[in-house]
Write a protein that holds these residues in place. Structure first.
Motif, mmCIF file in Angstrom:
data_model
loop_
_atom_site.group_PDB
_atom_site.id
_atom_site.type_symbol
_atom_site.label_atom_id
_atom_site.label_comp_id
_atom_site.label_asym_id
_atom_site.label_seq_id
_atom_site.Cartn_x
_atom_site.Cartn_y
_atom_site.Cartn_z
ATOM 1 N N ILE A 1 27.060 44.948 -13.310
ATOM 2 C CA ILE A 1 25.602 45.066 -13.308
ATOM 3 C C ILE A 1 24.956 43.762 -13.752
ATOM 4 O O ILE A 1 25.401 43.128 -14.710
ATOM 5 N N VAL A 2 23.910 43.376 -13.040
ATOM 6 C CA VAL A 2 23.097 42.214 -13.401
ATOM 7 C C VAL A 2 21.669 42.702 -13.593
ATOM 8 O O VAL A 2 21.087 43.313 -12.695
ATOM 9 N N VAL A 3 21.104 42.443 -14.759
ATOM 10 C CA VAL A 3 19.723 42.809 -15.074
ATOM 11 C C VAL A 3 18.834 41.604 -14.797
ATOM 12 O O VAL A 3 19.187 40.469 -15.134
ATOM 13 N N GLY A 4 17.691 41.837 -14.186
ATOM 14 C CA GLY A 4 16.776 40.733 -13.878
ATOM 15 C C GLY A 4 15.335 41.190 -13.845
ATOM 16 O O GLY A 4 15.039 42.394 -13.812
ATOM 17 N N ALA A 5 14.428 40.242 -13.845
ATOM 18 C CA ALA A 5 12.986 40.517 -13.899
ATOM 19 C C ALA A 5 12.443 40.826 -12.510
ATOM 20 O O ALA A 5 11.726 40.024 -11.912
ATOM 21 N N GLY A 6 12.828 41.969 -11.964
ATOM 22 C CA GLY A 6 12.287 42.406 -10.684
ATOM 23 C C GLY A 6 13.252 42.213 -9.529
ATOM 24 O O GLY A 6 14.123 41.347 -9.542
ATOM 25 N N ILE A 7 13.056 43.056 -8.505
ATOM 26 C CA ILE A 7 13.901 42.992 -7.314
ATOM 27 C C ILE A 7 13.777 41.634 -6.635
ATOM 28 O O ILE A 7 14.757 41.096 -6.106
ATOM 29 N N GLU A 8 12.570 41.057 -6.635
ATOM 30 C CA GLU A 8 12.381 39.784 -5.951
ATOM 31 C C GLU A 8 13.272 38.701 -6.560
ATOM 32 O O GLU A 8 13.882 37.905 -5.840
ATOM 33 N N TYR A 9 13.339 38.658 -7.890
ATOM 34 C CA TYR A 9 14.199 37.674 -8.546
ATOM 35 C C TYR A 9 15.663 37.898 -8.165
ATOM 36 O O TYR A 9 16.389 36.937 -7.859
ATOM 37 N N LEU A 10 16.104 39.136 -8.189
ATOM 38 C CA LEU A 10 17.500 39.430 -7.874
ATOM 39 C C LEU A 10 17.820 39.096 -6.422
ATOM 40 O O LEU A 10 18.912 38.600 -6.106
ATOM 41 N N LEU A 11 16.882 39.352 -5.521
ATOM 42 C CA LEU A 11 17.100 38.976 -4.117
ATOM 43 C C LEU A 11 17.241 37.460 -3.972
ATOM 44 O O LEU A 11 18.029 36.976 -3.159
ATOM 45 N N GLY A 12 16.468 36.719 -4.747
ATOM 46 C CA GLY A 12 16.605 35.268 -4.716
ATOM 47 C C GLY A 12 17.988 34.826 -5.158
ATOM 48 O O GLY A 12 18.560 33.881 -4.595
ATOM 49 N N CYS A 13 18.549 35.491 -6.171
ATOM 50 C CA CYS A 13 19.912 35.178 -6.604
ATOM 51 C C CYS A 13 20.916 35.512 -5.510
ATOM 52 O O CYS A 13 21.849 34.740 -5.243
ATOM 53 N N LEU A 14 20.735 36.654 -4.868
ATOM 54 C CA LEU A 14 21.648 37.041 -3.798
ATOM 55 C C LEU A 14 21.588 36.061 -2.634
ATOM 56 O O LEU A 14 22.605 35.753 -2.011
ATOM 57 N N ALA A 15 20.387 35.584 -2.338
ATOM 58 C CA ALA A 15 20.247 34.637 -1.230
ATOM 59 C C ALA A 15 21.111 33.410 -1.462
ATOM 60 O O ALA A 15 21.688 32.848 -0.521
ATOM 61 N N HIS A 16 21.221 32.980 -2.712
ATOM 62 C CA HIS A 16 22.087 31.839 -3.026
ATOM 63 C C HIS A 16 23.542 32.159 -2.700
ATOM 64 O O HIS A 16 24.271 31.305 -2.172
ATOM 65 N N LEU A 17 23.956 33.388 -2.977
ATOM 66 C CA LEU A 17 25.347 33.763 -2.698
ATOM 67 C C LEU A 17 25.621 33.884 -1.207
ATOM 68 O O LEU A 17 26.769 33.796 -0.774
ATOM 69 N N PHE A 18 24.568 34.104 -0.426
ATOM 70 C CA PHE A 18 24.730 34.321 1.016
ATOM 71 C C PHE A 18 24.201 33.147 1.834
ATOM 72 O O PHE A 18 23.773 33.322 2.973
ATOM 73 N N THR A 19 24.230 31.963 1.274
ATOM 74 C CA THR A 19 23.742 30.785 1.988
ATOM 75 C C THR A 19 24.413 30.675 3.357
ATOM 76 O O THR A 19 25.632 30.775 3.471
ATOM 77 N N GLY A 20 23.597 30.472 4.386
ATOM 78 C CA GLY A 20 24.126 30.383 5.743
ATOM 79 C C GLY A 20 24.133 31.709 6.470
ATOM 80 O O GLY A 20 24.434 31.759 7.669
ATOM 81 N N GLY A 21 23.773 32.788 5.769
ATOM 82 C CA GLY A 21 23.770 34.094 6.398
ATOM 83 C C GLY A 21 22.455 34.393 7.091
ATOM 84 O O GLY A 21 21.474 33.654 6.985
ATOM 85 N N VAL A 22 22.446 35.502 7.830
ATOM 86 C CA VAL A 22 21.240 36.002 8.495
ATOM 87 C C VAL A 22 21.104 37.474 8.108
ATOM 88 O O VAL A 22 22.076 38.241 8.167
#
Length: 467
Positions: free
Chosen positions: A170-191
């Motif tokens: 589990i990762v706790v963060g300040a809102g879904i938008e912040y967590l999505l930004g973190c995920l985007a980093h993990l999925f660089t190059g994805g669509v």
């Protein structure tokens, strides 16, 4: 009218921003002149108010425009002083000064809550005790969120949402938008494939974070696996338990098809946004996709406490499969957690003491009673109205044939002091698929005593358009 291309990979708000920025820089819009009101611009361009607001906020952030309270956005006066290039041509005077939008008396938007339902007494008592008894919370905490809170969240998700995970995932963060930004980093190059219609902010966050998005039209069971396969995406963002905004609950066979899509190729993941499954009034929701896939499956589960507690508290979490966890810890090892440790521990104690489950039980009863009263009042005041997806979530679709069209309905309601949004605002493409005469009515911020007045206001607003 500014030419926008809804099929372009550039978001509509960026297209609108770029066009307006060019007009300001060239002098077509003179310093000090008002930009069209957000609703006026949205209607003129055929886009959502959020799209216009985002474009205007970008102009303000760059210093091209300024926001004036209760007035609107204006071309920044100082901009012309810094850029001496003369206007390309005289700017015609506006037809009328930008007026104030009608005052909002009744808020039927989907992002607000009834603040009177917040458990202020127990929450405040816990927080005061922590402030005096736990000075160690002033120190920096764990990057993923403090472990005691993650333990409580894991227990809750297992018991009520069928999520299979350990606190370490589990990762706790300040809102879904912040967590999505973190995920985007993990999925660089994805669509990413995004539901259409769907939550407009998700697409903006992913694209702003470097993840191109492709839109996939939903059907009566949600997002089709065949269309997802044809999209070429390797990521898929879903709201399967209660699709936003239509309210569709994805049936088990469709969920199995989507999991099969994700498992068919390495690197495919489903982002499951479970934003309000606490509020189902007849039956328990289906188990989460993450629970069906298991702790090592290709699903990232996201949820928020914005609906159950308050948006301003800014606590959300995600559950990462083990295949992503090590990468996340490596790349974000130097990051501090974005949620105050006092807020984290308050929520932890609130859950551990049983307050949270009792609070949710009270909320369900309150919202069920409110939904039933509101639905009954609308059916009485608006003969012929159809209300869709009333038994789950905190909003429903309202369809009134012959009411003059969605845009006219929204504008007429605004003149009566009622804020709501048209369904087509959530269509990011192919708006011709949107059912006509349909608006999205949220009731989470609606006071029960105001229900008769709201129904009467909508009846007055829409009566002139009906035979």
């Amino acid at each position: 009218m500014i030419a926008l291309d809804p099929e372009s990979r550039t978001p509509l708000y960026e297209q609108l921003y770029a066009a307006l920025a060019d007009e300001i820089r060239s002098g077509e819009r003179a310093p000090g002149t008002a930009l069209p009101g957000r609703r006026t611009m949205a209607a003129r361009q055929g886009v959502s108010v959020n799209t216009v607001d985002t474009a205007y906020q970008m102009l303000a952030a760059e210093g091209l425009a300024e926001a004036r309270p209760r007035s609107g956005f204006y071309v920044q006066k100082t901009y012309g002083m810094l850029h001496s290039r003369p206007p390309a041509r005289p700017v015609p005077a506006p037809n009328a000064p930008a007026g104030r939008e009608p005052a909002v008396r009744y808020d039927l938007s989907t992002g607000s809550i009834d603040t009177a339902l917040f458990p202020a007494r127990s929450w405040g008592r816990i927080q005061r005790e922590l402030l005096y008894q736990s000075p160690d919370l002033l120190q920096r905490g764990e990057m993923q969120g403090d472990e005691p809170l993650r333990v409580q969240i894991a227990r809750y998700l297992s018991a009520y949402r069928g999520v299979e995970c350990t606190p370490e995932q589990i990762v706790v963060g300040a809102g879904i938008e912040y967590l999505l930004g973190c995920l985007a980093h993990l999925f660089t190059g994805g669509v990413a494939a995004v539901e259409n219609p769907g939550y407009t902010r998700t697409r903006a966050v992913l694209q702003n974070s470097g993840i191109p998005c492709t839109l996939v039209d939903i059907d009566a069971s949600g997002l089709p696996a065949e269309a997802l396969e044809q999209s070429g995406a390797n990521l898929c963002y879903l709201t399967p338990s209660h699709h936003f905004p239509t309210g569709i609950t994805m049936p088990a066979p469709r969920r199995a098809e989507l999991l099969a899509w994700a498992c068919a190729m390495p690197g495919r993941y489903i982002l499951e946004d479970d934003y309000d499954s606490e509020f189902r009034f007849d039956i328990r929701p289906l188990p989460s996709l993450q629970g069906m896939a298991g702790p090592d499956g290709p699903v990232v589960y996201l949820t928020t406490f914005s609906k159950s507690l308050a948006p301003g508290i800014r606590i959300a979490c995600m559950v990462l499969p083990h295949s992503l966890l090590a990468r996340y810890r490596q790349d974000f090892a130097q990051y501090a957690n974005t949620v105050s440790r006092f807020e984290q521990q308050t929520l932890c104690n609130f859950m551990a003491g049983g307050y949270f489950t009792r609070h949710l039980a009270r909320m369900r009863l309150t919202y069920k009673r409110r939904m039933e009263a509101f639905a009954a009042a609308l059916r009485h005041a608006l003969p012929g109205v159809t209300l869709g997806s009333v038994h789950s979530g905190l909003h429903f679709l309202l369809t009134l044939p012959g009411a003059g069209g969605e845009h006219a309905m929204v504008e007429a309601a605004a003149r009566e002091g009622v804020r709501l949004r048209g369904l087509s605002e959530y269509y990011l493409a192919r708006r011709e698929r949107c059912p006509p005469d349909t608006v999205v009515a949220g009731y989470s911020a609606l006071k029960e005593g105001d229900i008769p007045a709201v129904a009467s206001a909508l009846a007055r607003a829409w009566a002139p358009c009906r035979p």
